[in-house]
Scaffold this motif. Structure first.
Motif, PDB file in Angstrom:
ATOM      1  N   THR A   7     -48.584 -26.353 -47.345  1.00 40.35           N
ATOM      2  CA  THR A   7     -49.917 -27.119 -47.670  1.00 40.35           C
ATOM      3  C   THR A   7     -49.611 -27.954 -48.972  1.00 40.35           C
ATOM      4  O   THR A   7     -50.074 -29.131 -48.817  1.00 40.35           O
ATOM      5  N   LEU A   8     -49.079 -27.456 -50.008  1.00 44.11           N
ATOM      6  CA  LEU A   8     -49.200 -28.345 -51.104  1.00 44.11           C
ATOM      7  C   LEU A   8     -48.240 -29.330 -50.834  1.00 44.11           C
ATOM      8  O   LEU A   8     -48.328 -30.604 -51.411  1.00 44.11           O
ATOM      9  N   LEU A  28     -47.420 -30.882 -47.884  1.00 48.16           N
ATOM     10  CA  LEU A  28     -47.932 -31.713 -46.883  1.00 48.16           C
ATOM     11  C   LEU A  28     -48.907 -32.473 -47.716  1.00 48.16           C
ATOM     12  O   LEU A  28     -49.143 -33.966 -47.364  1.00 48.16           O
ATOM     13  N   MET A  29     -49.876 -32.121 -48.691  1.00 52.62           N
ATOM     14  CA  MET A  29     -50.937 -33.001 -49.357  1.00 52.62           C
ATOM     15  C   MET A  29     -50.194 -33.698 -50.341  1.00 52.62           C
ATOM     16  O   MET A  29     -50.563 -35.008 -50.210  1.00 52.62           O
ATOM     17  N   ALA A  30     -49.179 -33.330 -50.870  1.00 55.20           N
ATOM     18  CA  ALA A  30     -48.531 -34.386 -52.055  1.00 55.20           C
ATOM     19  C   ALA A  30     -47.830 -35.649 -51.276  1.00 55.20           C
ATOM     20  O   ALA A  30     -47.788 -36.529 -51.569  1.00 55.20           O
ATOM     21  N   LEU A  39     -48.750 -36.540 -48.201  1.00 50.08           N
ATOM     22  CA  LEU A  39     -49.817 -37.675 -47.658  1.00 50.08           C
ATOM     23  C   LEU A  39     -50.095 -38.419 -49.106  1.00 50.08           C
ATOM     24  O   LEU A  39     -50.382 -39.684 -48.831  1.00 50.08           O
ATOM     25  N   PHE A  40     -50.373 -38.133 -50.187  1.00 47.44           N
ATOM     26  CA  PHE A  40     -50.652 -38.809 -51.341  1.00 47.44           C
ATOM     27  C   PHE A  40     -49.520 -39.823 -51.797  1.00 47.44           C
ATOM     28  O   PHE A  40     -50.164 -41.115 -51.827  1.00 47.44           O
ATOM     29  N   ILE A  54     -57.356 -26.121 -49.336  1.00 44.44           N
ATOM     30  CA  ILE A  54     -57.426 -27.695 -49.526  1.00 44.44           C
ATOM     31  C   ILE A  54     -57.976 -27.978 -50.868  1.00 44.44           C
ATOM     32  O   ILE A  54     -57.406 -28.797 -51.714  1.00 44.44           O
ATOM     33  N   TRP A  55     -59.023 -27.548 -51.048  1.00 43.55           N
ATOM     34  CA  TRP A  55     -59.773 -27.678 -52.305  1.00 43.55           C
ATOM     35  C   TRP A  55     -59.118 -27.029 -53.445  1.00 43.55           C
ATOM     36  O   TRP A  55     -59.061 -27.759 -54.594  1.00 43.55           O
ATOM     37  N   THR A  75     -55.678 -29.502 -54.188  1.00 44.14           N
ATOM     38  CA  THR A  75     -55.892 -30.903 -54.576  1.00 44.14           C
ATOM     39  C   THR A  75     -55.236 -31.207 -55.718  1.00 44.14           C
ATOM     40  O   THR A  75     -54.471 -32.228 -55.829  1.00 44.14           O
ATOM     41  N   ALA A  95     -51.528 -30.845 -55.998  1.00 42.29           N
ATOM     42  CA  ALA A  95     -50.650 -32.011 -54.970  1.00 42.29           C
ATOM     43  C   ALA A  95     -50.812 -33.301 -55.771  1.00 42.29           C
ATOM     44  O   ALA A  95     -49.907 -33.817 -55.823  1.00 42.29           O
TER      45      ALA A  95
END
Length: 313
Positions: free
Chosen positions: A100-101, A103-105, A107-108, A174-175, A178, A181
């Motif tokens: 998850t970490l 994937l969020m990074a 996307l950023f 996700i919170w 954030t 990430a």
């Protein structure tokens, strides 16, 4: 299809070679697993011999490596020496946080890196200078220091985000992830933005783009079909490399935010010479690099059909 098959076979070979190198490095490092198992206590030689026999530590190096490789192919990563747990179970508990970490990074990096680069590449003046300044600062700030700054401002001072932990459930996770990430993605986002800007400007001033505008093709159409499309070839390579490196760099952020990911598990496993855990995580990292590089190659073919024609010959 043959290209994908060849790359998959090459990836399998890379996995075997890399796992062998990691196994050899752990084998040659100072200390031994049985010393960790006895926890510094004085034990008899018979007890040490029993421990070594239980964990097959007396087997020759190549025999141990071969036995481990056969078990991995059967879906068995072995047992952790430190936790006395199945390695697969340990990874299953920690992989969701790291994935998850990452994937969020990713996307950023993709949206903000490419987006800011396109804006700076197509606009002159203040916006361009602002993106250049921001990318220089983002690249210069170390990941761990960025994590501390974000934590101090948005967690401690403003209280917008939690300080520690990875949360439970989708939205809570996700919170919690954030800020980690953002800290993980910050240097890569800066690099991607700078390279995207350069690629956009080179394509904007290229001969085919100038000729298209001279023939009366609308500027927005030239920008979409010629400038941005052609500039994405080098950008996609950089994005792929940086996204692939996120897993290897995530342990710094996981340590700063006290996350239960595979990065912190890897650090503890190396310190305790937990061979099975180190090998499994190394395989995951190499596989991630290989899969992302394969996706980048496929993306190349979709962006430029000439690449697809060369690779199908």
């Amino acid at each position: 299809m043959m290209f994908v098959l060849r790359r998959m076979l090459a990836l399998a070979g890379v996995l075997v070679v890399s796992s062998f190198l990691v196994f050899a490095a752990m084998y040659a490092a100072p200390g031994s697993p049985e010393n960790f198992l006895v926890q510094g206590r004085t034990v008899s030689p018979d007890v040490l011999a029993a421990i070594r026999q239980q964990y097959s530590l007396d087997d020759p190096f190549f025999v141990r490596f071969w036995n481990w490789l056969v078990q991995v192919l059967q879906g068995n990563f072995g047992q952790s020496l430190a936790n006395r747990q199945d390695v697969g179970s340990l990874l299953a508990d920690r992989l969701p946080t790291t994935l998850t970490l990452v994937l969020m990074a990713a996307l950023f990096i993709t949206f903000f890196g490419i987006g800011l680069g396109v804006i700076a590449g197509t606009r002159d003046g203040f916006v361009d200078k602002l993106v250049i300044l921001g990318s220089s600062l983002g690249f210069a700030i170390p990941t761990f220091f960025a994590a501390l700054i974000l934590m101090s401002i948005f967690s401690v001072s403003l209280g917008w985000f939690p300080v520690f932990g990875s949360g439970t459930g989708v939205f809570d996770r996700i919170w919690h992830l954030t800020l980690p990430a953002i800290a993980l993605a910050l240097p890569s986002t800066a690099v991607v933005a700078r390279i995207t800007r350069t690629a956009i400007r080179e394509e904007r001033d290229s001969e085919h783009a100038v000729m298209a505008r001279a023939r009366g093709v609308p500027g927005s159409l030239v920008l979409r079909r010629h400038v941005i499309r052609n500039s994405m070839l080098p950008v996609s390579t950089i994005v792929g490399v940086h996204i692939a490196g996120l897993i290897a760099g995530s342990f710094v952020v996981e340590y700063a935010f006290t996350l239960d990911g595979i990065g912190t598990l890897l650090v503890n496993a190396v310190q305790k010479k937990d061979f099975a855990v180190v090998q499994a995580i190394a395989i995951i990292m190499v596989a991630a690099f290989g899969v992302i590089n394969l996706l980048v190659d496929l993306l190349y073919a979709s962006i430029d059909p000439r690449v697809r024609e060369v690779r199908t010959r």
